[in-house]
Motif scaffolding. Structure first.
Motif: not given
Length: 532
Positions: A10-13, A176-177, A213-215
């Motif tokens: 949803v965020t990507l859309i 993240l990995d 990084p924030a994003p």
């Protein structure tokens, strides 16, 4: 877990990017992780993405500079007015300028602020999305890394720190990995491995020197929530409660969610005893080490311990070999297996790789039940096929194979060039076919009497060809080739030829192989069973 994936989509859309494309193998799934050569273009795409992001930053800086310049100019005029407001406004020119600024300039500033920045760069990123890995690619990459960890008995802590089978590399995994590893393994039901990777994610986040990084940052509370859920799946209720309590002490934003989870766990503990499961974070989740794993780890007996085996110059298989004999090492007698050294040159190898790279496709396995070749998880590599008469090089290699084996190649399969990728492997299998379900080609050309496998590259770690039933392992040596018989003297299949390609740990493994069919060997091996 499904909710998190949906939220991500949803965020990507909402950002106007849309979800990453999902493709089936028939629609052209690129299977990026299954070939090192195939992944090279991903680095090229990433470089283009970074350039687009840099250009986007440049556009932002231009806008930011314009805003700061405007602020400086307006602040200077405003300060002059603030010093004596009535005196300032008593001058009709100042009054006019104020009204004009408030009516016109601020309208233009509002339009300027609303104006989107970097649309060209956003479009560039969108265009490159078709070339980015899909969710299937990521799942395959996770499976590959998990395969490496279990096959070679590595610890998750070592892998996260860049230590692979005792060697330290200048690379490590971030939160993240390891979080992605844990999430996907959780979704696949592999809770023991998931718990180990999630734990490593928390270890990374504990280090105050580590920053994301924030994003793309991930909160410790989010990881702790998934880790607690994983421990519950393992019935480690007391450990899950400890994780929840630690989370409640740290991230206050998750209080309600974590309090509910705490209540749930306490209820589970009251209802039944806590099952203690050994923590999977220190060692491989699999305690059983089979012959396959032992072979991959280099634990089979050395060939030098067998006095029946020896080295020689083969000058008898053909007239040509009398002039240019080949260095041959006898590896085994059942099945008959020899290793040729320095049998293919560096220039020939380079030419094969150049020929194969543009046409590499995901390797498949023939399934008699489906009557076709299909993609399977037990074989992860990419291949390119070349007819015997494709060019002068293929003709020359086929003549050499005939000299090496003393077999006729009429009716045999094409040359196959393969490149393995992340954890690339081919699980235990036989090269011969099941006669009861033989295809028309097998009935016409016979079964695969022999296999010839050229090693086109050295492999820094892993990638051995192992024969578990006879405890033989051959590690890739650039320019060498291994030859073995798949059939016994009477034409029956030999179960001792069970073999596998171990996962590539570090390196790019290139091989070229030829399967030789038996029908044309009527005069080469006349003792083959009649009717074959």
């Amino acid at each position: 877990m499904k909710k998190r994936i949906l939220l991500f989509a949803v965020t990507l859309i909402a950002a106007g990017l849309g979800p990453l494309p999902v493709k089936s193998q028939d629609e052209g799934e690129q299977s990026h992780s299954t070939s090192v050569a195939g992944m090279v273009k991903l680095l090229e795409v990433e470089a283009q993405l970074i350039d687009a992001l840099k250009d986007y930053a440049g556009e932002l800086e231009k806008k930011l500079q314009a805003v700061r310049s405007g602020i400086a100019s307006m602040r200077q005029e405003s300060k002059r007015a603030q010093d004596s407001m009535e005196g300032y406004l008593s001058n009709p020119l100042n009054s006019f300028k104020l009204i004009r600024r408030m009516h016109r300039d601020w309208t233009l500033w509002q339009i300027f602020m609303d104006e989107p920045v970097g649309l060209t760069q956003v479009d560039s990123v969108q265009e490159l999305r078709e070339q980015m890995p899909t969710s299937t690619d990521l799942e395959e990459a996770v499976t590959a890394l998990d395969r490496i960890q279990t096959t070679y008995g590595l610890t998750m802590a070592d892998i996260s720190s860049g230590i692979l089978d005792g060697r330290q590399y200048n690379v490590s995994l971030s939160a993240l990995d390891t979080y992605a590893m844990g999430q996907i393994l959780f979704d696949e039901g592999n809770y023991a491995s998931a718990a180990g990777w999630l734990y490593q994610s928390l270890v990374w986040l504990e280090d105050k020197n580590n920053r994301l990084p924030a994003p793309v940052e991930v909160s410790k509370g989010e990881v702790q929530a998934v880790y607690a859920e994983t421990l519950l799946k393992l019935e480690r209720h007391a450990d899950a409660l400890t994780v929840v309590n630690i989370a409640l002490e740290g991230d206050k934003r998750n209080d309600i969610k974590m309090l509910l989870k705490k209540s749930e766990i306490e209820t589970l503990i009251r209802m039944g005893p806590n099952t203690i499961v050994k923590a999977p974070t220190l060692k491989s989740t699999s305690t059983r080490v089979g012959e396959y794993e032992r072979g991959c780890r280099g634990l089979f007996p050395s060939l030098s311990t067998n006095r029946k085996l020896h080295c020689l110059y083969n000058s008898s298989n053909s007239d040509f070999l009398r002039l240019a004999p080949l260095k041959m090492e006898l590896v085994g007698l059942d099945p008959y297996m020899v290793l040729y050294h320095d049998v293919i040159s560096a220039s020939e190898i380079s030419q094969l790789q150049e020929m194969a790279t543009p046409g590499l496709k995901r390797a498949t396995v023939y399934k008699s039940s489906a009557s076709k070749s299909v993609v399977v998880k037990t074989r992860t590599s990419k291949v390119a096929w070349f007819t015997d008469t494709f060019n002068e090089l293929t003709e020359r290699l086929n003549r050499r194979i005939s000299d090496m084996t003393n077999f006729e190649l009429l009716g045999s399969e094409m040359l196959q060039v393969m490149n393995y990728g992340l954890g690339g492997h081919y699980d235990k299998h036989y090269d011969f076919f099941n006669a009861s379900s033989a295809t028309n080609l097998t009935q016409m050309s016979g079964d695969r009497i022999a296999t010839v496998l050229f090693y086109l590259t050295d492999v820094e770690q892993g990638g051995a060809t192992v024969f578990p039933n006879i405890q033989r392992a051959v590690f890739p040596q650039r320019g060498s080739a291994i030859v073995w018989y798949n059939l016994l003297d009477d034409g029956e299949t030999n179960p001792q030829t069970l073999h596998a390609a171990c996962p590539v740990l570090v390196g790019s493994k290139w091989v070229c192989n030829k399967w030789i069919r038996e029908r044309a060997q009527l005069f080469k091996r006349p003792c083959l069973k009649r009717g074959k």
